[in-house]
Design a protein around this motif. Structure first.
Motif, PDB file in Angstrom:
ATOM      1  N   ARG A 146       0.686  -1.253  -0.298  1.00  0.00           N
ATOM      2  CA  ARG A 146      -0.069   0.229   0.121  1.00  0.00           C
ATOM      3  C   ARG A 146       1.205   1.290  -0.373  1.00  0.00           C
ATOM      4  O   ARG A 146       0.572   2.293  -0.643  1.00  0.00           O
ATOM      5  CB  ARG A 146      -1.110   0.207   1.214  1.00  0.00           C
ATOM      6  N   ILE A 149       2.784   1.947  -3.566  1.00  0.00           N
ATOM      7  CA  ILE A 149       1.889   2.079  -4.047  1.00  0.00           C
ATOM      8  C   ILE A 149       1.776   3.841  -4.089  1.00  0.00           C
ATOM      9  O   ILE A 149       1.563   4.877  -5.269  1.00  0.00           O
ATOM     10  CB  ILE A 149      -0.015   1.792  -4.482  1.00  0.00           C
ATOM     11  N   ALA A 150       1.112   4.114  -2.612  1.00  0.00           N
ATOM     12  CA  ALA A 150       1.295   5.694  -3.075  1.00  0.00           C
ATOM     13  C   ALA A 150       2.385   6.547  -2.507  1.00  0.00           C
ATOM     14  O   ALA A 150       2.045   7.011  -3.388  1.00  0.00           O
ATOM     15  CB  ALA A 150       0.680   6.124  -1.442  1.00  0.00           C
ATOM     16  N   GLU A 153       2.120   7.105  -6.657  1.00  0.00           N
ATOM     17  CA  GLU A 153       1.413   8.125  -7.848  1.00  0.00           C
ATOM     18  C   GLU A 153       1.602   9.212  -6.984  1.00  0.00           C
ATOM     19  O   GLU A 153       1.118   9.803  -7.724  1.00  0.00           O
ATOM     20  CB  GLU A 153      -0.263   6.919  -6.843  1.00  0.00           C
ATOM     21  N   LYS A 168      -3.326  11.136  -2.092  1.00  0.00           N
ATOM     22  CA  LYS A 168      -1.736  10.175  -2.077  1.00  0.00           C
ATOM     23  C   LYS A 168      -2.300   8.305  -2.937  1.00  0.00           C
ATOM     24  O   LYS A 168      -1.436   8.052  -3.109  1.00  0.00           O
ATOM     25  CB  LYS A 168      -2.319   9.361   0.006  1.00  0.00           C
ATOM     26  N   TYR A 169      -3.636   8.419  -2.966  1.00  0.00           N
ATOM     27  CA  TYR A 169      -3.126   6.941  -3.626  1.00  0.00           C
ATOM     28  C   TYR A 169      -4.106   7.195  -5.756  1.00  0.00           C
ATOM     29  O   TYR A 169      -4.580   6.701  -6.553  1.00  0.00           O
ATOM     30  CB  TYR A 169      -4.384   5.976  -3.991  1.00  0.00           C
ATOM     31  N   GLN A 185     -10.077   9.177   1.790  1.00  0.00           N
ATOM     32  CA  GLN A 185      -9.520   8.654   0.770  1.00  0.00           C
ATOM     33  C   GLN A 185      -8.825   7.411   1.018  1.00  0.00           C
ATOM     34  O   GLN A 185      -8.277   6.626   0.196  1.00  0.00           O
ATOM     35  CB  GLN A 185      -7.812   9.857   0.237  1.00  0.00           C
ATOM     36  N   GLU A 186      -8.080   6.632   2.970  1.00  0.00           N
ATOM     37  CA  GLU A 186      -8.013   5.641   2.933  1.00  0.00           C
ATOM     38  C   GLU A 186      -8.802   4.261   2.872  1.00  0.00           C
ATOM     39  O   GLU A 186      -8.588   3.394   2.207  1.00  0.00           O
ATOM     40  CB  GLU A 186      -7.905   5.642   4.815  1.00  0.00           C
ATOM     41  N   ALA A 189      -9.912   4.394  -1.285  1.00  0.00           N
ATOM     42  CA  ALA A 189      -8.595   3.939  -1.740  1.00  0.00           C
ATOM     43  C   ALA A 189      -8.587   1.414  -1.728  1.00  0.00           C
ATOM     44  O   ALA A 189      -7.921   1.051  -2.528  1.00  0.00           O
ATOM     45  CB  ALA A 189      -7.244   3.841  -1.667  1.00  0.00           C
ATOM     46  N   TRP A 200      -3.893  -5.902  -1.824  1.00  0.00           N
ATOM     47  CA  TRP A 200      -2.884  -4.786  -2.283  1.00  0.00           C
ATOM     48  C   TRP A 200      -1.184  -5.085  -2.933  1.00  0.00           C
ATOM     49  O   TRP A 200      -0.438  -4.884  -3.619  1.00  0.00           O
ATOM     50  CB  TRP A 200      -2.392  -3.987  -0.456  1.00  0.00           C
TER      51      TRP A 200
END
Length: 213
Positions: A146, A149-150, A153, A168-169, A185-186, A189, A200
């Motif tokens: 996770r 990826i963040a 991105e 963030k994502y 967002q968390e 995502a 993930w």
């Protein structure tokens, strides 16, 4: 002289009375050739001393064929009683031994059952520990994917923007529904990744192959 005759008569009468009393409780056996007093005593469940006393024998080794000997039958009853008592004692001892063996077996079975239960509990504990460890490893692996990826991105920024993608994502604004908070967002995502990739780690693998997720 008359007095002596009377005394003798009384003595004789007394002797017959005693003999009669002894005879009432006694049997008579006749000595055969080759018999011994010990043999006769054994055959009639009595003792040598009893036969000697009842027959006023001076020498227990001196008896004659055809001689009649008074045998005390009470000794036979006593011997039978003694034998019965011995049998009862033996039976009680055997019963006690059987009970002790049964109790020992029961205790042993209970001990084995307790050992089995302890082993089962130990195995369950080990299995639970293994599952917890696996979950922790998986959780750690998921968090690492996770974060990776963040980082790719947005550099980990909740306010990063790239056209229609935000946060963030780098999710589309439509996915976020106008709520750009870190918590939303968390949540969004995580829902997007699990629904599309299952984890993930799988999303990271897709990103590595395609350059996006």
């Amino acid at each position: 002289m008359k007095f002596n005759k009377v005394a003798l008569s009384i003595a004789c009468a007394a002797g017959f009375t005693v003999a009669g009393a002894a005879a009432a409780n006694a049997d008579t056996v006749m000595v055969k050739s080759g018999d011994t007093l010990s043999q006769i005593a054994d055959e009639n469940n009595t003792t040598v001393s009893s036969i000697q006393s009842l027959n006023s024998l001076q020498n227990i080794h001196l008896i004659f064929p055809g001689q009649k000997l008074v045998i005390n039958t009470n000794n036979g009853d006593a011997a039978a009683s003694t034998q019965q008592s011995a049998q009862t004692t033996q039976q009680a001892s055997q019963q006690q031994t059987t009970q002790q063996a049964s109790q020992q077996q029961t205790t042993q079975q209970a001990s084995q059952q307790q050992t089995t239960q302890q082993q089962t509990t130990q195995q369950a504990s080990q299995q639970q520990t293994m599952q917890t460890t696996q979950q922790a490893v998986a959780s750690s692996s998921e968090q690492a994917a996770r974060d990776w990826i963040a980082s790719r991105e947005s550099g980990g920024s909740y306010t990063a923007q790239n056209g229609n993608y935000y946060g963030k994502y780098q999710l589309s604004r439509a996915y976020l529904g106008g709520d750009y908070s870190a918590e939303n967002q968390e949540r969004v995502a995580n829902s997007y990744v699990l629904n599309r990739y299952g984890s993930w780690a799988n999303a990271k693998a897709h990103w590595l192959q395609n350059g996006w997720y």
